[in-house]
Design a protein around this motif. Structure first.
Motif, PDB file in Angstrom:
ATOM      1  N   VAL A  34       1.190   6.602  -5.621  1.00  0.00           N
ATOM      2  CA  VAL A  34       0.996   5.279  -6.210  1.00  0.00           C
ATOM      3  C   VAL A  34      -0.353   4.701  -5.785  1.00  0.00           C
ATOM      4  O   VAL A  34      -0.936   5.101  -4.781  1.00  0.00           O
ATOM      5  CB  VAL A  34       2.125   4.303  -5.786  1.00  0.00           C
ATOM      6  N   ASN A  35      -0.822   3.757  -6.577  1.00  0.00           N
ATOM      7  CA  ASN A  35      -2.010   2.982  -6.248  1.00  0.00           C
ATOM      8  C   ASN A  35      -1.565   1.839  -5.351  1.00  0.00           C
ATOM      9  O   ASN A  35      -0.735   1.026  -5.744  1.00  0.00           O
ATOM     10  CB  ASN A  35      -2.645   2.450  -7.535  1.00  0.00           C
ATOM     11  N   ARG A  36      -2.097   1.740  -4.142  1.00  0.00           N
ATOM     12  CA  ARG A  36      -1.621   0.732  -3.196  1.00  0.00           C
ATOM     13  C   ARG A  36      -1.921  -0.688  -3.663  1.00  0.00           C
ATOM     14  O   ARG A  36      -1.302  -1.639  -3.181  1.00  0.00           O
ATOM     15  CB  ARG A  36      -2.232   0.957  -1.816  1.00  0.00           C
ATOM     16  N   PHE A  37      -2.864  -0.863  -4.591  1.00  0.00           N
ATOM     17  CA  PHE A  37      -3.123  -2.185  -5.157  1.00  0.00           C
ATOM     18  C   PHE A  37      -2.011  -2.601  -6.129  1.00  0.00           C
ATOM     19  O   PHE A  37      -1.850  -3.780  -6.428  1.00  0.00           O
ATOM     20  CB  PHE A  37      -4.466  -2.214  -5.886  1.00  0.00           C
ATOM     21  N   GLU A  38      -1.248  -1.612  -6.634  1.00  0.00           N
ATOM     22  CA  GLU A  38      -0.151  -1.890  -7.555  1.00  0.00           C
ATOM     23  C   GLU A  38       1.204  -1.874  -6.861  1.00  0.00           C
ATOM     24  O   GLU A  38       2.032  -2.763  -7.086  1.00  0.00           O
ATOM     25  CB  GLU A  38      -0.148  -0.865  -8.693  1.00  0.00           C
ATOM     26  N   LYS A  39       1.435  -0.874  -6.018  1.00  0.00           N
ATOM     27  CA  LYS A  39       2.730  -0.726  -5.354  1.00  0.00           C
ATOM     28  C   LYS A  39       2.523  -0.261  -3.916  1.00  0.00           C
ATOM     29  O   LYS A  39       1.896   0.772  -3.693  1.00  0.00           O
ATOM     30  CB  LYS A  39       3.610   0.289  -6.094  1.00  0.00           C
TER      31      LYS A  39
ATOM     32  N   PRO B 253       0.905  -6.377  -2.244  1.00  0.00           N
ATOM     33  CA  PRO B 253      -0.549  -6.432  -2.477  1.00  0.00           C
ATOM     34  C   PRO B 253      -0.946  -7.674  -3.275  1.00  0.00           C
ATOM     35  O   PRO B 253      -0.235  -8.106  -4.184  1.00  0.00           O
ATOM     36  CB  PRO B 253      -0.824  -5.156  -3.270  1.00  0.00           C
ATOM     37  N   ALA B 254      -2.076  -8.259  -2.930  1.00  0.00           N
ATOM     38  CA  ALA B 254      -2.611  -9.400  -3.672  1.00  0.00           C
ATOM     39  C   ALA B 254      -3.337  -8.898  -4.917  1.00  0.00           C
ATOM     40  O   ALA B 254      -3.923  -7.813  -4.914  1.00  0.00           O
ATOM     41  CB  ALA B 254      -3.565 -10.196  -2.793  1.00  0.00           C
ATOM     42  N   PRO B 255      -3.321  -9.662  -6.002  1.00  0.00           N
ATOM     43  CA  PRO B 255      -4.041  -9.251  -7.211  1.00  0.00           C
ATOM     44  C   PRO B 255      -5.553  -9.358  -7.011  1.00  0.00           C
ATOM     45  O   PRO B 255      -6.040 -10.272  -6.343  1.00  0.00           O
ATOM     46  CB  PRO B 255      -3.546 -10.245  -8.264  1.00  0.00           C
ATOM     47  N   VAL B 256      -6.267  -8.422  -7.583  1.00  0.00           N
ATOM     48  CA  VAL B 256      -7.733  -8.438  -7.526  1.00  0.00           C
ATOM     49  C   VAL B 256      -8.274  -8.178  -8.926  1.00  0.00           C
ATOM     50  O   VAL B 256      -7.565  -7.698  -9.815  1.00  0.00           O
ATOM     51  CB  VAL B 256      -8.277  -7.377  -6.542  1.00  0.00           C
TER      52      VAL B 256
ATOM     53  N   PHE C 157      -8.943  -5.005  -0.325  1.00  0.00           N
ATOM     54  CA  PHE C 157      -7.478  -5.022  -0.366  1.00  0.00           C
ATOM     55  C   PHE C 157      -6.950  -6.096   0.582  1.00  0.00           C
ATOM     56  O   PHE C 157      -7.437  -6.255   1.699  1.00  0.00           O
ATOM     57  CB  PHE C 157      -6.923  -3.658   0.053  1.00  0.00           C
ATOM     58  N   SER C 158      -5.944  -6.844   0.119  1.00  0.00           N
ATOM     59  CA  SER C 158      -5.310  -7.853   0.965  1.00  0.00           C
ATOM     60  C   SER C 158      -3.863  -8.017   0.530  1.00  0.00           C
ATOM     61  O   SER C 158      -3.440  -7.465  -0.497  1.00  0.00           O
ATOM     62  CB  SER C 158      -6.056  -9.194   0.879  1.00  0.00           C
TER      63      SER C 158
END
Length: 258
Positions: free
Chosen positions: A136-141, A178-181, A189-190
């Protein structure tokens, strides 16, 4: 050249900010679900129990199998009012889009109880780690997805009765959402944690005898899940959504204690 670079950087920041402020799309659904569980408790001495269980979860108004959960755990009671526990769950999970997939869960518990007359009050804090079996993409999940579950429960011991009614409320809080970017390839990433579930339940336990026990319950779940989706090539955000669901759950548990 310097002015051109400044203008270019300014334009890039503007595009990133525009992507990050995509309108939040919301959806709301409801479902009636069922849960049926059978468990075995094996005492190891006076303070330790080993527990194994199998659970079937139905969704889509009892029309389809949603999950099959196999669990193995242990709890330790160092004091009469304090219990510590750990549990591993092997989850076969069905998604309408992705089909069947495997998840792994680890639950770590600390629970305290207090008895006032015939009323037993308890507070349980549970940290749940959910591991995925796919990439998975850590920005998504996030993987693992970590949640703190806080539950307050009250049970009433009816004199000379095998029935013990109870009610509880449970709050789920994400610990690493994950916070949206605007762009996952260029932005830092945050985390942006939130309350993602409120669970309210009423039920009653029925003591068949010293070894056999049934539990009948009804729960209502108020679920919230923020989802960010990004374009694989450019990295720009393509979706920012909030999925809300209200689930009505009817369940029966059976437990045998050696």
């Amino acid at each position: 050249m310097k002015k051109f670079l400044i203008v270019l950087a300014s334009a890039a920041m503007t595009l990133s900010a525009a992507a990050q402020t995509l309108p939040l799309t919301e959806s709301s659904t409801s479902d009636v679900q069922g849960r049926f569980r059978a468990g075995l408790t094996v005492p190891i001495g006076k303070s330790v129990n080993v527990q194994w269980s199998e659970q079937l979860r139905l969704g889509d108004n009892f029309g389809s199998v949603e999950k099959v959960v196999s669990s193995l755990g242990v709890d330790y009671k160092p004091l009469p009012f304090l219990k510590l526990g750990a549990e591993y769950c092997f989850v076969n999970e069905h998604d309408a889009v992705e089909g069947w997939d495997i998840r792994h869960r680890l639950n770590l518990d600390v629970a305290g109880s207090y008895r006032a007359g015939r009323v037993k009050l308890s507070l349980r804090e549970r940290v749940r780690l959910r591991f995925r079996s796919d990439s998975v993409n850590r920005f998504e999940k996030p993987d693992p997805f970590v949640t703190l579950r806080s539950r307050v429960k009250a049970a009433y011991d009816i004199r000379h009765s095998r029935w013990e009614p109870y009610a509880y409320a449970e709050l789920y809080v994400t610990l690493n959402a994950p916070a949206p970017v605007g762009n996952f390839k260029t932005d830092a990433f945050s985390h942006d944690n939130y309350i993602n579930r409120v669970r309210l339940a009423v039920g009653t336990e029925y003591k068949i005898d010293k070894r056999n026990r049934l539990d009948f319950y009804y729960m209502v779940h108020f679920n919230r899940e923020f989802r960010a989706r990004y374009k694989a090539g450019s990295g720009d955000m393509k979706e920012w959504s909030l999925a809300k669901q209200c689930n009505h759950v009817f369940g029966i548990d059976y437990n045998f204690k050696l």
